[in-house]
Design a protein around this motif. Structure first.
Motif, PDB file in Angstrom:
ATOM      1  N   ASN A 343       8.045  78.075  88.386  1.00  0.00           N
ATOM      2  CA  ASN A 343       7.966  76.809  87.666  1.00  0.00           C
ATOM      3  C   ASN A 343       9.058  76.697  86.605  1.00  0.00           C
ATOM      4  N   GLY A 344       9.405  77.842  86.002  1.00  0.00           N
ATOM      5  CA  GLY A 344      10.472  77.833  85.006  1.00  0.00           C
ATOM      6  C   GLY A 344      11.846  78.058  85.573  1.00  0.00           C
ATOM      7  N   GLN A 345      11.977  78.145  86.920  1.00  0.00           N
ATOM      8  CA  GLN A 345      13.254  78.349  87.612  1.00  0.00           C
ATOM      9  C   GLN A 345      13.927  79.649  87.179  1.00  0.00           C
ATOM     10  N   LEU A 346      13.108  80.674  86.948  1.00  0.00           N
ATOM     11  CA  LEU A 346      13.614  82.025  86.675  1.00  0.00           C
ATOM     12  C   LEU A 346      13.598  82.787  87.988  1.00  0.00           C
ATOM     13  N   TRP A 347      14.628  82.566  88.820  1.00  0.00           N
ATOM     14  CA  TRP A 347      14.577  83.020  90.213  1.00  0.00           C
ATOM     15  C   TRP A 347      14.515  84.532  90.330  1.00  0.00           C
ATOM     16  N   GLY A 348      15.382  85.237  89.597  1.00  0.00           N
ATOM     17  CA  GLY A 348      15.394  86.691  89.722  1.00  0.00           C
ATOM     18  C   GLY A 348      14.108  87.337  89.255  1.00  0.00           C
ATOM     19  N   GLN A 349      13.599  86.881  88.128  1.00  0.00           N
ATOM     20  CA  GLN A 349      12.341  87.423  87.623  1.00  0.00           C
ATOM     21  C   GLN A 349      11.181  87.090  88.552  1.00  0.00           C
ATOM     22  N   ALA A 350      11.200  85.877  89.119  1.00  0.00           N
ATOM     23  CA  ALA A 350      10.152  85.504  90.061  1.00  0.00           C
ATOM     24  C   ALA A 350      10.176  86.395  91.287  1.00  0.00           C
ATOM     25  N   GLU A 351      11.391  86.677  91.801  1.00  0.00           N
ATOM     26  CA  GLU A 351      11.481  87.546  92.979  1.00  0.00           C
ATOM     27  C   GLU A 351      10.957  88.937  92.676  1.00  0.00           C
ATOM     28  N   ARG A 352      11.270  89.445  91.485  1.00  0.00           N
ATOM     29  CA  ARG A 352      10.824  90.797  91.138  1.00  0.00           C
ATOM     30  C   ARG A 352       9.298  90.862  91.053  1.00  0.00           C
ATOM     31  N   TYR A 353       8.670  89.876  90.413  1.00  0.00           N
ATOM     32  CA  TYR A 353       7.212  89.886  90.313  1.00  0.00           C
ATOM     33  C   TYR A 353       6.547  89.722  91.686  1.00  0.00           C
ATOM     34  N   LEU A 354       7.085  88.831  92.511  1.00  0.00           N
ATOM     35  CA  LEU A 354       6.466  88.589  93.818  1.00  0.00           C
ATOM     36  C   LEU A 354       6.621  89.791  94.738  1.00  0.00           C
ATOM     37  N   LEU A 355       7.765  90.453  94.687  1.00  0.00           N
ATOM     38  CA  LEU A 355       7.931  91.656  95.522  1.00  0.00           C
ATOM     39  C   LEU A 355       7.000  92.771  95.055  1.00  0.00           C
ATOM     40  N   ARG A 356       6.799  92.884  93.747  1.00  0.00           N
ATOM     41  CA  ARG A 356       5.842  93.878  93.247  1.00  0.00           C
ATOM     42  C   ARG A 356       4.425  93.535  93.701  1.00  0.00           C
TER      43      ARG A 356
END
Length: 540
Positions: A343-356
Motif C-alpha cells: 500500500n505504501g509502494q515499498l516494493w523491496g521491503q514488501a518482497e522481503r516480508y512476503l518471501l519470509r
C-alpha cells in the motif's frame, strides 16, 4: 423419659392424697331424693378418681371407634402414595438411564392411576420426555397437552410445563415454537436462570441479535454462564448489531453502549473499525484494532489493520513492526506487513516480508500478493508463477507424479488392431482406411498423433458406422490363432485411444460359431478384385 416422669408424678400425688385423707377423717353425705347416701371422705375421693378414669377411657374408646373411617382413608392414601412414588421413582431411574420404553410405560401407568394433580402433571411431563427420547413426537405432544390441561391456573405448574416443552422443542430444532411457548413467561416477568437459558437458545437459533446480546449479558452478570461462552455470544451478536446499523445514526449509540472489555472482542472490534473507516475516521479505526490486538493477537484483526489508505501506512507499519519483535516468525503478521508495504509502494521491503511469510507458510493470499508485486515490477514470469501457485493453493489442486501413467498396452497380437494414427484397422488395408465408407458417414478425420498417455478408457469414445458394423461381426474378421481367446484377453487388458472414436463403443457380445463359408472363385486373370458392397443392416 416422659413415661417415667408422669409415673413418678402420679405416685407422689397418690401418696400425698393418702396422707391428707388419713389425717382428715370425715364423712360425705349425698342427698339424692328419695335416697340418702353417707360415706367416708376417703371412699368418696376414690370413687371420684375411679369415675374419672372410666369416663376418660370410655371417651377415648368412643373417639377411636368414630375415627376408624378416617384412619382407613388415610391408610389407603398412604398406600396409593407409596405406589405412586414407586412408579415415579422407577420411571425417573429408567429415564436417567436412557431406558425410555420402560420409563414411558411406568410413567403412563402413574398418569392413569394417580389422583393428585401435581403428580399427574409430573408424570405427563416425564412421559413426554421419554417419548421425546424415542422420537415419538406426536405422542410427546399429546402428553404435553395433557400436562398443560392438568396444570390448570397454578403458576408453578404452568412454568414447569412451558420450560419442559420449550427444552424439547429446541432439541427438535423448532425454535419458533419454543419461543412462542416461552414468551408468556418472559412477559410475565419470570426470569429464572433456566428460562433465560432457554430463551437465549431460542433467540440464538433465530438470529435475534438484540435479544441474544441482552440475555448473554444478563446471564454472565449473574454468573450463570461460563465467561468464554458468553464472550462468544456477545461478540457475534454485538458485531451483527453494529453491521446492521452501519451507515445510520444509531451506530454510534450502539458502540457507546458497549462496555470497554466488549469492544476488545475480535468480531466487535472488526465491525467497529469498519464503521469508523466508513465514517472517515481512520485513526479511530486503527486505535480500535490496536487495542484488540494488544489483548489477543488475531489474524483477522491483523489483516484488517493492514488494509488502509496510503496516508495511514507509515503509522501502522511502525506499530506492526513492534509486534514483529514479539512474533518474528508469525506468517500472518509477515503477510500483513507485506500488504502494508504494498500500500505504501515499498516494493523491496514488501518482497522481503512476503518471501519470509512464504518460507513459514505457503498460502494463496501471500502468493497472490507476490504476483501483484512482481506484476507491478514488470517481472511477468515471476508474477505468473506466483499467481499459478496461489490458484493451486486455493483450489487444492493435486500434483501427479511423473511415473503415475500406465505404460502403453502391447497390441501386437490384437486381431482387431487399434491404429493410433487412423482409428480401428479391422481387416482394412491402408488404402481402405483412407477411403470414404459411403452413404451419410464421412471418412475418418486426419491422423492424430498419439502417445502412451493418450490411451485411456473413455466411455464417450466414438466410432464410425463402418467400424461399428465390422466390430459387431467378429466372425468375419481373421482370428489370430483360430479362436476368440485372444480377443477376450486383449479387450480385458488393452486401452483404447480416445482420439479414434466418434460414437459410443458398442458392447462386445461373445462370438457365436459360424458355419464355414465357401471361398469365392478366383477372379480371371486381368480382372481386378472388388470388395463386396456395404448393406444398411450391417452385413457385408
Amino acid at each position: 423419659m416422659r413415661t417415667w416422669f408422669w409415673t413418678l408424678l402420679l405416685a407422689v400425688v397418690a401418696v400425698a392424697l393418702a396422707v391428707v385423707l388419713r389425717s382428715h377423717s370425715g364423712n360425705v353425705l349425698l342427698l339424692i331424693w328419695p335416697w340418702r347416701i353417707e360415706m367416708s371422705l376417703t371412699l368418696a375421693v376414690l370413687l371420684i378418681v375411679a369415675a374419672f378414669i372410666v369416663l376418660y377411657v370410655g371417651l377415648r374408646l368412643l373417639a377411636w371407634l368414630l375415627a376408624i373411617p378416617d384412619r382407613v382413608r388415610a391408610w389407603r392414601g398412604k398406600r396409593a402414595q407409596a405406589r405412586d412414588h414407586e412408579l415415579l421413582e422407577r420411571g425417573w431411574i429408567g429415564l436417567l438411564e436412557g431406558r425410555y420404553t420402560t420409563a414411558e410405560k411406568d410413567l403412563t401407568k402413574l398418569l392413569d392411576q394417580t389422583k393428585v394433580r401435581t403428580r399427574r402433571v409430573l408424570a405427563a411431563l416425564s412421559a413426554a420426555r421419554a417419548a421425546h427420547g424415542l422420537g415419538e413426537f406426536d405422542r410427546r405432544d399429546r402428553l404435553l397437552a395433557t400436562a398443560q390441561e392438568q396444570a390448570g391456573a397454578e403458576p408453578g405448574l404452568i412454568e414447569a410445563t412451558a420450560t419442559v416443552s420449550a427444552d424439547m422443542l429446541l432439541d427438535q430444532g423448532r425454535a419458533e415454537r419454543a419461543l412462542a411457548v416461552l414468551e408468556p413467561l418472559a412477559d410475565g416477568g419470570a426470569r429464572h436462570l433456566h428460562t433465560m437459558r432457554l430463551l437465549l437458545r431460542a433467540h440464538a437459533a433465530l438470529h435475534h441479535d438484540e435479544e441474544v446480546f441482552s440475555l448473554a449479558r444478563g446471564l454472565v452478570r449473574r454468573n450463570a454462564m461460563a465467561r468464554p461462552e458468553a464472550d462468544h455470544l456477545i461478540d457475534a451478536s454485538g458485531s451483527a448489531r453494529l453491521r446492521a446499523a452501519a451507515g445510520t445514526e444509531s451506530w454510534r449509540a450502539i458502540w457507546k453502549d458497549l462496555k470497554a472489555e466488549e469492544r476488545l472482542l475480535p468480531e466487535i472490534a472488526l465491525a467497529g473499525a469498519a464503521g469508523f473507516e466508513a465514517a472517515g475516521e481512520a485513526n479511530e479505526a486503527a486505535r480500535v484494532l490496536e487495542a484488540a490486538i494488544a489483548v489477543k493477537f488475531n489474524p483477522a484483526l491483523v489483516a484488517a489493520y493492514a488494509r488502509c489508505e496510503a496516508e495511514q501506512v507509515s503509522r501502522r507499519l511502525a506499530r506492526a513492526e513492534t509486534w514483529l519483535q514479539q512474533r518474528p516468525t508469525d506468517p500472518d503478521l509477515l503477510t500483513a506487513l507485506g500488504m502494508l508495504c504494498l500500500n505504501g509502494q515499498l516494493w523491496g521491503q514488501a518482497e522481503r516480508y512476503l518471501l519470509r511469510a512464504i518460507s513459514r507458510r505457503s498460502d494463496a493470499q501471500t502468493h497472490a500478493l507476490l504476483g501483484s508485486l512482481y506484476d507491478r515490477l514488470d517481472r511477468p514470469a515471476d508474477a505468473v508463477r506466483h499467481w499459478r501457485l496461489a490458484t493451486a493453493a486455493s483450489m487444492a489442486l493435486p500434483v501427479l507424479a511423473s511415473d503415475a501413467a500406465l505404460p502403453a498396452a502391447d497390441t501386437g497380437s490384437d486381431p482387431y488392431r487399434v491404429d493410433a494414427e487412423g482409428g480401428y484397422a479391422v481387416g482394412l488395408s491402408d488404402a481402405d482406411g483412407d477411403a470414404d465408407v459411403g452413404g451419410d458417414y464421412p471418412a475418418l478425420p486426419p491422423a492424430v498423433a498419439a502417445s502412451a498417455s493418450d490411451y485411456v478408457l473413455d466411455p464417450d469414445a466414438r466410432v464410425n458406422k463402418e467400424q461399428r458394423e465390422r466390430a459387431l461381426a467378429p466372425e468375419d474378421a481373421p482370428l489370430a490363432g483360430g479362436n476368440t481367446s485372444d480377443i477376450d484377453e486383449y479387450f480385458d487388458s488393452a486401452p483404447i485411444p480416445a482420439a479414434a472414436f466418434d460414437e459410443p463403443v458398442p458392447t462386445y457380445a461373445p462370438a457365436t460359431p459360424a458355419a464355414p463359408k465357401p471361398k469365392p472363385a478366383p477372379a480371371p486373370a486381368g480382372v481386378p478384385a472388388t470388395k463386396p458392397p456395404f448393406k444398411d443392416d450391417g452385413s457385408v
